[in-house]
Scaffold this motif. Structure first.
Motif, PDB file in Angstrom:
ATOM      1  N   ARG A  91       0.858  -1.181   0.000  1.00 13.78           N
ATOM      2  CA  ARG A  91       0.000   0.000   0.000  1.00 13.78           C
ATOM      3  C   ARG A  91       0.896   1.233   0.000  1.00 13.78           C
ATOM      4  O   ARG A  91       1.995   1.199   0.538  1.00 13.78           O
ATOM      5  CB  ARG A  91      -0.889   0.001   1.242  1.00 13.78           C
ATOM      6  N   PRO A  92       0.436   2.331  -0.579  1.00 19.51           N
ATOM      7  CA  PRO A  92       1.263   3.542  -0.599  1.00 19.51           C
ATOM      8  C   PRO A  92       1.650   4.023   0.808  1.00 19.51           C
ATOM      9  O   PRO A  92       2.757   4.500   1.012  1.00 19.51           O
ATOM     10  CB  PRO A  92       0.388   4.583  -1.296  1.00 19.51           C
ATOM     11  N   THR A  93       0.748   3.883   1.760  1.00 18.26           N
ATOM     12  CA  THR A  93       1.033   4.318   3.129  1.00 18.26           C
ATOM     13  C   THR A  93       0.558   3.259   4.105  1.00 18.26           C
ATOM     14  O   THR A  93      -0.388   3.459   4.851  1.00 18.26           O
ATOM     15  CB  THR A  93       0.351   5.663   3.450  1.00 18.26           C
ATOM     16  N   GLY A  94       1.195   2.104   4.060  1.00 11.90           N
ATOM     17  CA  GLY A  94       0.824   1.063   4.999  1.00 11.90           C
ATOM     18  C   GLY A  94       1.065  -0.329   4.478  1.00 11.90           C
ATOM     19  O   GLY A  94       1.791  -0.528   3.507  1.00 11.90           O
ATOM     20  N   GLN A  95       0.439  -1.283   5.155  1.00 11.89           N
ATOM     21  CA  GLN A  95       0.614  -2.689   4.837  1.00 11.89           C
ATOM     22  C   GLN A  95      -0.754  -3.382   4.780  1.00 11.89           C
ATOM     23  O   GLN A  95      -1.728  -2.871   5.325  1.00 11.89           O
ATOM     24  CB  GLN A  95       1.451  -3.369   5.930  1.00 11.89           C
ATOM     25  N   THR A  96      -0.768  -4.536   4.139  1.00 11.36           N
ATOM     26  CA  THR A  96      -1.951  -5.388   4.171  1.00 11.36           C
ATOM     27  C   THR A  96      -1.634  -6.602   5.017  1.00 11.36           C
ATOM     28  O   THR A  96      -0.613  -7.265   4.819  1.00 11.36           O
ATOM     29  CB  THR A  96      -2.373  -5.829   2.758  1.00 11.36           C
ATOM     30  N   LEU A  97      -2.504  -6.850   5.967  1.00  8.52           N
ATOM     31  CA  LEU A  97      -2.372  -7.982   6.873  1.00  8.52           C
ATOM     32  C   LEU A  97      -3.363  -9.045   6.427  1.00  8.52           C
ATOM     33  O   LEU A  97      -4.516  -8.746   6.130  1.00  8.52           O
ATOM     34  CB  LEU A  97      -2.680  -7.513   8.292  1.00  8.52           C
ATOM     35  N   SER A  98      -2.921 -10.297   6.394  1.00  8.30           N
ATOM     36  CA  SER A  98      -3.770 -11.403   5.956  1.00  8.30           C
ATOM     37  C   SER A  98      -3.650 -12.556   6.946  1.00  8.30           C
ATOM     38  O   SER A  98      -2.541 -12.889   7.371  1.00  8.30           O
ATOM     39  CB  SER A  98      -3.319 -11.862   4.566  1.00  8.30           C
ATOM     40  N   VAL A  99      -4.781 -13.145   7.312  1.00  8.20           N
ATOM     41  CA  VAL A  99      -4.794 -14.349   8.137  1.00  8.20           C
ATOM     42  C   VAL A  99      -5.548 -15.427   7.356  1.00  8.20           C
ATOM     43  O   VAL A  99      -6.720 -15.251   7.018  1.00  8.20           O
ATOM     44  CB  VAL A  99      -5.458 -14.106   9.510  1.00  8.20           C
ATOM     45  N   MET A 100      -4.836 -16.507   7.061  1.00  3.64           N
ATOM     46  CA  MET A 100      -5.424 -17.615   6.315  1.00  3.64           C
ATOM     47  C   MET A 100      -5.404 -18.860   7.201  1.00  3.64           C
ATOM     48  O   MET A 100      -4.427 -19.112   7.909  1.00  3.64           O
ATOM     49  CB  MET A 100      -4.620 -17.870   5.035  1.00  3.64           C
ATOM     50  N   THR A 101      -6.478 -19.618   7.155  1.00  4.94           N
ATOM     51  CA  THR A 101      -6.556 -20.892   7.865  1.00  4.94           C
ATOM     52  C   THR A 101      -6.707 -21.986   6.819  1.00  4.94           C
ATOM     53  O   THR A 101      -7.567 -21.903   5.942  1.00  4.94           O
ATOM     54  CB  THR A 101      -7.761 -20.921   8.826  1.00  4.94           C
ATOM     55  N   LEU A 102      -5.839 -22.990   6.913  1.00  5.62           N
ATOM     56  CA  LEU A 102      -5.885 -24.147   6.029  1.00  5.62           C
ATOM     57  C   LEU A 102      -6.168 -25.379   6.881  1.00  5.62           C
ATOM     58  O   LEU A 102      -5.544 -25.547   7.938  1.00  5.62           O
ATOM     59  CB  LEU A 102      -4.541 -24.338   5.315  1.00  5.62           C
ATOM     60  N   VAL A 103      -7.091 -26.216   6.442  1.00  9.53           N
ATOM     61  CA  VAL A 103      -7.472 -27.397   7.218  1.00  9.53           C
ATOM     62  C   VAL A 103      -7.573 -28.612   6.304  1.00  9.53           C
ATOM     63  O   VAL A 103      -8.155 -28.531   5.221  1.00  9.53           O
ATOM     64  CB  VAL A 103      -8.835 -27.180   7.926  1.00  9.53           C
ATOM     65  N   HIS A 104      -7.002 -29.710   6.779  1.00 14.21           N
ATOM     66  CA  HIS A 104      -7.232 -31.020   6.147  1.00 14.21           C
ATOM     67  C   HIS A 104      -7.972 -31.867   7.169  1.00 14.21           C
ATOM     68  O   HIS A 104      -7.446 -32.169   8.244  1.00 14.21           O
ATOM     69  CB  HIS A 104      -5.924 -31.705   5.761  1.00 14.21           C
TER      70      HIS A 104
END
Length: 166
Positions: free
Chosen positions: A114-127
């Motif tokens: 981002r021009p002034t910041g960050q992108t935060l991502s939370v992913m959950t993977l399940v088997h």
């Protein structure tokens, strides 16, 4: 700041056998948050209602021989908030373990996109390994989505406090 649900493509290289996944993202007006810091902000200080739900979960799954969530929230090089660290870089932390009923990974990404910041991502993977895994995931799903959104919003609030001038 509201988390947004994003699609996940399966199979995923972090858990190639995953048969279920979700991902939420949040734009943050901060520039130097690492994935490990984000994981600590989310998992070290969960809301009281989340702690109570985890204690209830532990009591319910114990008779089935499933691993319980850590009652004491610990953080070290090998553990964040009671979850084992599978791998960690400044941009990504992968937490999780394999159990009889299901295998899971929690993936926390921080991207300076981002021009002034960050992108935060939370992913959950399940088997899901068996019928118990399918039943378990169905039972926790309504709580999971609320917990992940709440934790992600909490990271945003705490990160802003850490980055605000004093």
């Amino acid at each position: 700041m509201s988390p947004v649900s994003r699609p996940v493509s399966l199979p995923h290289p972090l858990l190639p056998t995953a048969d279920w996944a979700d991902r939420f993202t949040l734009g943050l007006p901060v520039e130097y948050l690492t994935a490990r810091e984000a994981a600590r902000l989310a998992l070290e200080h969960p809301p009281g209602w989340v702690r109570k739900l985890m204690l209830l979960r532990n009591a319910i799954v114990a008779p089935f021989g499933l691993k319980g969530a850590a009652e004491e929230v610990k953080t070290s090089e090998t553990e964040i908030g009671g979850f084992p660290v599978v791998s960690a870089t400044d941009e990504r932390v992968v937490l999780g373990f394999d159990d009889r009923h299901l295998d899971f990974r929690i993936v926390i990404d921080v991207m300076a996109d981002r021009p002034t910041g960050q992108t935060l991502s939370v992913m959950t993977l399940v088997h899901r390994n068996n019928l118990l895994g399918r039943l378990y995931l169905a039972a926790v799903m309504p709580f999971h989505k609320v917990i992940v959104r709440t934790m992600l919003s909490g990271i945003g609030r705490r990160a802003l406090r850490l980055n605000s001038p004093r």
